[in-house]
Design a protein around this motif. Structure first.
Motif, PDB file in Angstrom:
ATOM      1  N   CYS A  15      72.444  49.973  17.215  1.00  0.00           N
ATOM      2  CA  CYS A  15      72.364  48.568  17.623  1.00  0.00           C
ATOM      3  C   CYS A  15      70.956  48.261  18.151  1.00  0.00           C
ATOM      4  O   CYS A  15      70.479  47.129  18.070  1.00  0.00           O
ATOM      5  CB  CYS A  15      73.411  48.368  18.710  1.00  0.00           C
ATOM      6  N   GLN A  16      70.296  49.300  18.654  1.00  0.00           N
ATOM      7  CA  GLN A  16      68.950  49.106  19.206  1.00  0.00           C
ATOM      8  C   GLN A  16      68.009  48.462  18.188  1.00  0.00           C
ATOM      9  O   GLN A  16      67.236  47.561  18.513  1.00  0.00           O
ATOM     10  CB  GLN A  16      68.395  50.462  19.665  1.00  0.00           C
ATOM     11  N   MET A  20      68.697  44.724  17.779  1.00  0.00           N
ATOM     12  CA  MET A  20      68.109  43.889  18.842  1.00  0.00           C
ATOM     13  C   MET A  20      66.626  43.660  18.572  1.00  0.00           C
ATOM     14  O   MET A  20      66.115  42.547  18.720  1.00  0.00           O
ATOM     15  CB  MET A  20      68.294  44.563  20.205  1.00  0.00           C
ATOM     16  N   TYR A  44      70.767  36.451  25.597  1.00  0.00           N
ATOM     17  CA  TYR A  44      71.386  37.760  25.319  1.00  0.00           C
ATOM     18  C   TYR A  44      72.422  38.068  26.397  1.00  0.00           C
ATOM     19  O   TYR A  44      72.134  37.897  27.601  1.00  0.00           O
ATOM     20  CB  TYR A  44      70.319  38.860  25.313  1.00  0.00           C
ATOM     21  N   ASN A  89      77.237  46.502  30.105  1.00  0.00           N
ATOM     22  CA  ASN A  89      76.389  47.571  30.607  1.00  0.00           C
ATOM     23  C   ASN A  89      75.179  46.861  31.224  1.00  0.00           C
ATOM     24  O   ASN A  89      74.473  46.161  30.498  1.00  0.00           O
ATOM     25  CB  ASN A  89      75.941  48.469  29.453  1.00  0.00           C
ATOM     26  N   ASP A 109      76.164  41.087  22.318  1.00  0.00           N
ATOM     27  CA  ASP A 109      76.134  42.543  22.111  1.00  0.00           C
ATOM     28  C   ASP A 109      77.504  43.084  22.510  1.00  0.00           C
ATOM     29  O   ASP A 109      77.942  42.881  23.642  1.00  0.00           O
ATOM     30  CB  ASP A 109      75.010  43.120  23.000  1.00  0.00           C
ATOM     31  N   ALA A 124      78.126  53.567  17.998  1.00  0.00           N
ATOM     32  CA  ALA A 124      77.823  54.726  18.850  1.00  0.00           C
ATOM     33  C   ALA A 124      79.028  55.122  19.691  1.00  0.00           C
ATOM     34  O   ALA A 124      79.283  56.310  19.905  1.00  0.00           O
ATOM     35  CB  ALA A 124      76.634  54.419  19.748  1.00  0.00           C
ATOM     36  N   VAL A 133      74.327  54.468  13.851  1.00  0.00           N
ATOM     37  CA  VAL A 133      74.682  53.328  13.003  1.00  0.00           C
ATOM     38  C   VAL A 133      75.114  52.157  13.877  1.00  0.00           C
ATOM     39  O   VAL A 133      75.981  52.297  14.743  1.00  0.00           O
ATOM     40  CB  VAL A 133      75.817  53.681  12.009  1.00  0.00           C
TER      41      VAL A 133
HETATM   42  C1  LIG Z   1      75.092  47.098  25.888  1.00  0.00           C
HETATM   43  C2  LIG Z   1      74.605  48.107  24.913  1.00  0.00           C
HETATM   44  N1  LIG Z   1      74.053  47.719  23.772  1.00  0.00           N
HETATM   45  C3  LIG Z   1      73.601  48.606  22.868  1.00  0.00           C
HETATM   46  C4  LIG Z   1      73.705  49.955  23.098  1.00  0.00           C
HETATM   47  C5  LIG Z   1      73.073  50.947  22.141  1.00  0.00           C
HETATM   48  O1  LIG Z   1      73.698  51.029  20.969  1.00  0.00           O
HETATM   49  P1  LIG Z   1      73.137  52.036  19.862  1.00  0.00           P
HETATM   50  O2  LIG Z   1      73.365  53.423  20.370  1.00  0.00           O
HETATM   51  O3  LIG Z   1      74.001  51.688  18.684  1.00  0.00           O
HETATM   52  O4  LIG Z   1      71.708  51.737  19.626  1.00  0.00           O
HETATM   53  C6  LIG Z   1      74.286  50.416  24.269  1.00  0.00           C
HETATM   54  C7  LIG Z   1      74.349  51.853  24.531  1.00  0.00           C
HETATM   55  O5  LIG Z   1      74.556  52.344  25.593  1.00  0.00           O
HETATM   56  C8  LIG Z   1      74.755  49.470  25.196  1.00  0.00           C
HETATM   57  O6  LIG Z   1      75.313  49.847  26.351  1.00  0.00           O
END
Ligand SMILES: Cc1ncc(COP(=O)(O)O)c(C=O)c1O
Length: 437
Positions: free
Chosen positions: A122-123, A126, A195, A202, A230, A263, A272
Motif C-alpha cells: 500500500c506504501q 500512497m 488522508y 494506525n 486507507d 500485508a 502486495v
Molecule cells: C494505516 C496503514 N497503511 C498502510 C500500511 C502499509 O501497508 P503495506 O505494508 O501494504 O505497504 C500500514 C502498515 O502498517 C498501515 O498501518
C-alpha cells in the motif's frame, strides 16, 4: 555493528534531499533498531500481523491455484501462463479482477477492475497518489492526526505539505477539518485531498461512525477535495461491533481514492497492495481513469508489482472464493482475543478510570490501543523501558508532525501471545509505578 568508515567520496547530508534530515524518516529504523537490541523484551511495538499461521507449504499450492485460474478462467495457454508469471508484466497488475471480486464480497465496494492499480505494498499506492494529485507545492494534503508515518513520510519524499486535522472520539473533528480547508485556501494553496484510516486507525485505533462518514463525504463535495481512504484493518473488528461501510462503499461521486493492503490479510512479505482510483481525468477530447495516471508513474518507479508475489496473493484469494474475511477467520479470532485480553488486563492493573494517571481508549477492532501515562513517553523512555523493564511500545509522538502525544504510547496486540500480554502489562504497571516514585 556499524560498518567502519573508510576513505572515499565525502558527501554532506545538507547537500542531500531535505527529507533525510527529517526525524520522521528515522522512525521505522529507530523502532526496529530498539527491538533488535532487546530481543527478549515483550513487544507491544510491532504492528506486524500474527505470524504463527504463516505457511510456507501453502506457497506452491497458491501458485498452482493461480496458474489454474490463468489457464481455465483466463484461457491462457502454457506459454502465456509462463510469461504472465515470469516476464515483465501489466503495469496495473494481474490480480485486479480478483481484488475487485474481493472488494465486492468483503466491503460491498463495486468497482471496475480497470480502476485498480496493484502496487508494491500500500506504501507505493500512497506515493503514487500523492505524486499524481499534488501538481505543485501549492497543492497540499490534509491528514487526520496522529497520522500513519507511511503517508507523512511519502509526502516528505515528494516535498508536499501535510496539514493536520484533529482526531476526536468519532475519528475526525469535522469543524477543524473545515477550518483547515479554509486556512489552506487563505494561504493561497489548494487542499487536494484528506488522508485518513476510517477503520481502527494506525496509530490511534479510532474509527468514524456512520454519520460522521456521510457528513465527511458531503463536506468533501462541498469544499471540493478528494478523500484518500486507507483500509488495512477493517476486517479485524471485535465480535459485538458490526461492520460499518467504508467511505468508498458510500461514495456515489468517485470522490474517494481507496488504498488496500494485503500485508495484514495475506502476508507482508508478498508486498502486495493496491489503489482503487476510478476518478475520471479529462485529457483533450478524451477521458481516462486516474488509475491509468497512477500507472504511468508506477511504470517509472517499480515497473510492475512482482507477478510471483501477486500470484501468491491471488492463489490465496482464489482458495477462499476471493473473501479475505474467510481466509482470515483464525487471525480474526486471535486479534479479537488479544484486544479483549489487553483491555481487560489494563482494567485489572489500573482499576479506576484515571488510576495512577493512566487512561486508554477502547478501539472496536484493529491492532492498536493508545495509553495515556503520567510521564513523558518519548524515545528515551522507550529505551529505559526496554532496558530496565524489557518492555517495548511505540511513542505516540512519532505520529504527530507538529508535536503531540508526548505522554501517550501505542500498544499493538497483533503479534503477542496471551502470556506475553499478561507479562507485558505487569511490566507496564511496574514502569508506571517506578515513574510515580
Ligand atoms: C494505516 C496503514 N497503511 C498502510 C500500511 C502499509 O501497508 P503495506 O505494508 O501494504 O505497504 C500500514 C502498515 O502498517 C498501515 O498501518
Amino acid at each position: 555493528m556499524n560498518a567502519p568508515i573508510v576513505a572515499g567520496v565525502g558527501l554532506r547530508l545538507e547537500d542531500l534531499h531535505a527529507s533525510l534530515r527529517d526525524p520522521g524518516l528515522d522512525t521505522m529504523n529507530f523502532l526496529n533498531e530498539v527491538a533488535h537490541r532487546f530481543p527478549d523484551a515483550v513487544s507491544f511495538a510491532a504492528g506486524r500481523p500474527w505470524e504463527e499461521f504463516f505457511d510456507l507449504d501453502a506457497l506452491p499450492r497458491y501458485l498452482a491455484v493461480f496458474q489454474r485460474y490463468l489457464s481455465v478462467e483466463k484461457g491462457a495457454d502454457d506459454r502465456q501462463v509462463r510469461r504472465t508469471l515470469l516476464q515483465y508484466g501489466r503495469t496495473k497488475g494481474i490480480i485486479h479482477e480478483l481484488l475487485a471480486r474481493n472488494l465486492s464480497l468483503d466491503e460491498g465496494i463495486e468497482v471496475d477492475p480497470e480502476s485498480i492499480v496493484v502496487t508494491t505494498g500500500c506504501q507505493e499506492a500512497m506515493f503514487l497518489a500523492l505524486r499524481v494529485l499534488c501538481a505543485t507545492s501549492d497543492d497540499v494534503v490534509l491528514a487526520v492526526s496522529p497520522s500513519y508515518v507511511g503517508l507523512t513520510g511519502a509526502a516528505r519524499l515528494l516535498d508536499r505539505e501535510v496539514w493536520p486535522v484533529q482526531e476526536t472520539e468519532n475519528g475526525i473533528d469535522l469543524d477543524h477539518l473545515v477550518a483547515q480547508v479554509m486556512a489552506v485556501r487563505a494561504a493561497g494553496k489548494q487542499p487536494r485531498a484528506l488522508y485518513l484510516v476510517p477503520d481502527f486507525a494506525n496509530p490511534s485505533g479510532m474509527s468514524l461512525d456512520p454519520d460522521t462518514r456521510r457528513t465527511l463525504l458531503d463536506l468533501a463535495a462541498e469544499h471540493d477535495f478528494l478523500i484518500l481512504e486507507d483500509n488495512p484493518y477493517s476486517l479485524f473488528h471485535v465480535e459485538d461491533s458490526p461492520r460499518v461501510p467504508t467511505l468508498k462503499a458510500l461514495d456515489t461521486d468517485r470522490r474517494v481514492v481507496y488504498f488496500g493492503s494485503l500485508a495484514k490479510t495475506c502476508f507482508p512479505g508478498a508486498r502486495v497492495g493496491y489503489a482503487v482510483a476510478d476518478q475520471l481525468v479529462s485529457a483533450g477530447a478524451g477521458v481516462r481513469l486516474l488509475a491509468d495516471e497512477l500507472s504511468k508513474v508506477k511504470s517509472m518507479l517499480t515497473v510492475n508489482t512482482s507477478p510471483l508475489a501477486q500470484a501468491m496473493a491471488g492463489g490465496k484469494l482464489l482458495e477462499h472464493g476471493c473473501s479475505l474475511e474467510a481466509a482470515n477467520r483464525a487471525e480474526i479470532a486471535v486479534y479479537r482475543r488479544n484486544m479483549r485480553l489487553l483491555l481487560q488486563g489494563l482494567r485489572k492493573r489500573f482499576p479506576e478510570r484515571h488510576s495512577r494517571g493512566v487512561r486508554w481508549n477502547f478501539p472496536r477492532g484493529g491492532f492498536f490501543v493508545v495509553v495515556t501515562v503520567p510521564f513523558i513517553a518519548d524515545d528515551a523512555m522507550l529505551e529505559h523501558s526496554a532496558r530496565e523493564h524489557r518492555l517495548l511500545w511505540t511513542p505516540m509522538s512519532h505520529f504527530y508532525a507538529g508535536g503531540g502525544g508526548t505522554n501517550q504510547l501505542r500498544l499493538s496486540i497483533s503479534a503477542v501471545t496471551p502470556e506475553q500480554i499478561e507479562v507485558g502489562l505487569d511490566r507496564l504497571l511496574a514502569l508506571v509505578e517506578e515513574q510515580a516514585r
